[in-house]
Design a protein around this motif. Sequence first.
Motif, mmCIF file in Angstrom:
data_model
loop_
_atom_site.group_PDB
_atom_site.id
_atom_site.type_symbol
_atom_site.label_atom_id
_atom_site.label_comp_id
_atom_site.label_asym_id
_atom_site.label_seq_id
_atom_site.Cartn_x
_atom_site.Cartn_y
_atom_site.Cartn_z
ATOM 1 N N VAL A 33 -26.969 58.491 40.168
ATOM 2 C CA VAL A 33 -26.213 57.535 39.357
ATOM 3 C C VAL A 33 -24.790 57.370 39.877
ATOM 4 O O VAL A 33 -24.275 56.251 39.998
ATOM 5 C CB VAL A 33 -26.221 57.953 37.873
ATOM 6 C CG1 VAL A 33 -25.325 57.026 37.053
ATOM 7 C CG2 VAL A 33 -27.639 57.929 37.319
ATOM 8 N N ASP B 200 -23.201 53.933 41.365
ATOM 9 C CA ASP B 200 -22.020 53.338 40.749
ATOM 10 C C ASP B 200 -20.966 52.991 41.809
ATOM 11 O O ASP B 200 -20.306 51.949 41.740
ATOM 12 C CB ASP B 200 -21.446 54.308 39.712
ATOM 13 C CG ASP B 200 -20.509 53.617 38.738
ATOM 14 O OD1 ASP B 200 -20.644 52.403 38.513
ATOM 15 O OD2 ASP B 200 -19.622 54.294 38.195
ATOM 16 N N GLU C 267 -34.034 58.267 29.840
ATOM 17 C CA GLU C 267 -32.596 58.527 29.969
ATOM 18 C C GLU C 267 -32.074 58.056 31.327
ATOM 19 O O GLU C 267 -30.972 57.500 31.418
ATOM 20 C CB GLU C 267 -32.308 60.016 29.782
ATOM 21 C CG GLU C 267 -32.485 60.531 28.363
ATOM 22 C CD GLU C 267 -33.942 60.695 27.945
ATOM 23 O OE1 GLU C 267 -34.837 60.679 28.831
ATOM 24 O OE2 GLU C 267 -34.198 60.819 26.737
ATOM 25 N N ASP C 268 -32.865 58.256 32.378
ATOM 26 C CA ASP C 268 -32.481 57.749 33.703
ATOM 27 C C ASP C 268 -32.297 56.235 33.660
ATOM 28 O O ASP C 268 -31.310 55.693 34.183
ATOM 29 C CB ASP C 268 -33.551 58.077 34.749
ATOM 30 C CG ASP C 268 -33.674 59.562 35.046
ATOM 31 O OD1 ASP C 268 -32.704 60.299 34.808
ATOM 32 O OD2 ASP C 268 -34.747 59.963 35.517
ATOM 33 N N ARG D 257 -29.166 55.192 31.775
ATOM 34 C CA ARG D 257 -27.940 55.417 32.555
ATOM 35 C C ARG D 257 -27.760 54.342 33.619
ATOM 36 O O ARG D 257 -26.649 53.849 33.846
ATOM 37 C CB ARG D 257 -27.971 56.798 33.198
ATOM 38 C CG ARG D 257 -27.875 57.946 32.216
ATOM 39 C CD ARG D 257 -28.006 59.280 32.925
ATOM 40 N NE ARG D 257 -26.821 59.588 33.722
ATOM 41 C CZ ARG D 257 -26.797 60.489 34.708
ATOM 42 N NH1 ARG D 257 -27.921 61.126 35.051
ATOM 43 N NH2 ARG D 257 -25.686 60.728 35.368
ATOM 44 N N GLN E 279 -26.623 51.261 31.942
ATOM 45 C CA GLN E 279 -25.244 51.413 31.482
ATOM 46 C C GLN E 279 -24.231 51.148 32.592
ATOM 47 O O GLN E 279 -23.172 50.569 32.355
ATOM 48 C CB GLN E 279 -25.035 52.815 30.899
ATOM 49 C CG GLN E 279 -23.662 53.049 30.302
ATOM 50 C CD GLN E 279 -23.529 54.428 29.702
ATOM 51 O OE1 GLN E 279 -24.216 55.373 30.112
ATOM 52 N NE2 GLN E 279 -22.661 54.573 28.713
#
Length: 234
Positions: A178, A182, A201-202, A205, A208
């Motif tokens: 992640v 980013d 959850e991966d 993220r 997000q």
Amino acid sequence: MILYPAIDLMSGQAVRLKQGDFEQRTLFGDALTIARRFKEEGATAIHLIDLDGAKEGEPRHLDVIAEIKRETGLFVEAGGGMRNIGTVKAYLDAGIDRVLIGTVALEDEALLEEMIGLAGDKLGVALDAQNGIVKTRGWLEESKWTLEAAIEHLIGKGVKTFLYTDISRDGMMQGPDVDGLDRLKREGIELIASGGVTTLEDIARLKQIGMDGAVVGRAFLDGSLSLKEALRLC
């Protein structure tokens, strides 16, 4: 964020490798059957890679990939062995929505420009890296490029879509890089995450931090992650 369930093709079968190792593979059966299942569960897109083609430098599964496109009507992005203009044209003529190139994008600038001229926005570059260094030839060879330098160079050449795979995480069910993803985000490009996406959850993220897409392979194939639930999250 678009989800791309992934099928890797080797010797006519759907497989998954661990960390790009051709000797560490798991068989999952008939690719078309799996693609149909993905569509039934709500997928709108699919990611198909010809592993034999990546290793040998020319496509070995165009017929299978074209059949998946015809039978499912999904948005198909496909790669593996895309190293000449004739191959790219053949995939586009077969109705493939996005052609992914890798090795040639960094090795042959004239050919890259010709491919962009032919495919336009239907061309994407798949960058596969280990410890920040891009690997080529189906992950078998180390290049001279760092991941970030390669992206900057290719943006300058007109590439707008990138798929990044962290080889150390691919097929290992350990979650995506992640932080690295980013850092790779740039204005005006589409960035698709690949490698290690395992849990809801991966996916949350990645959504997000603003990923445009995520490729999920083993987790959907072995049923450890529900495609329906992942699509609802997206």
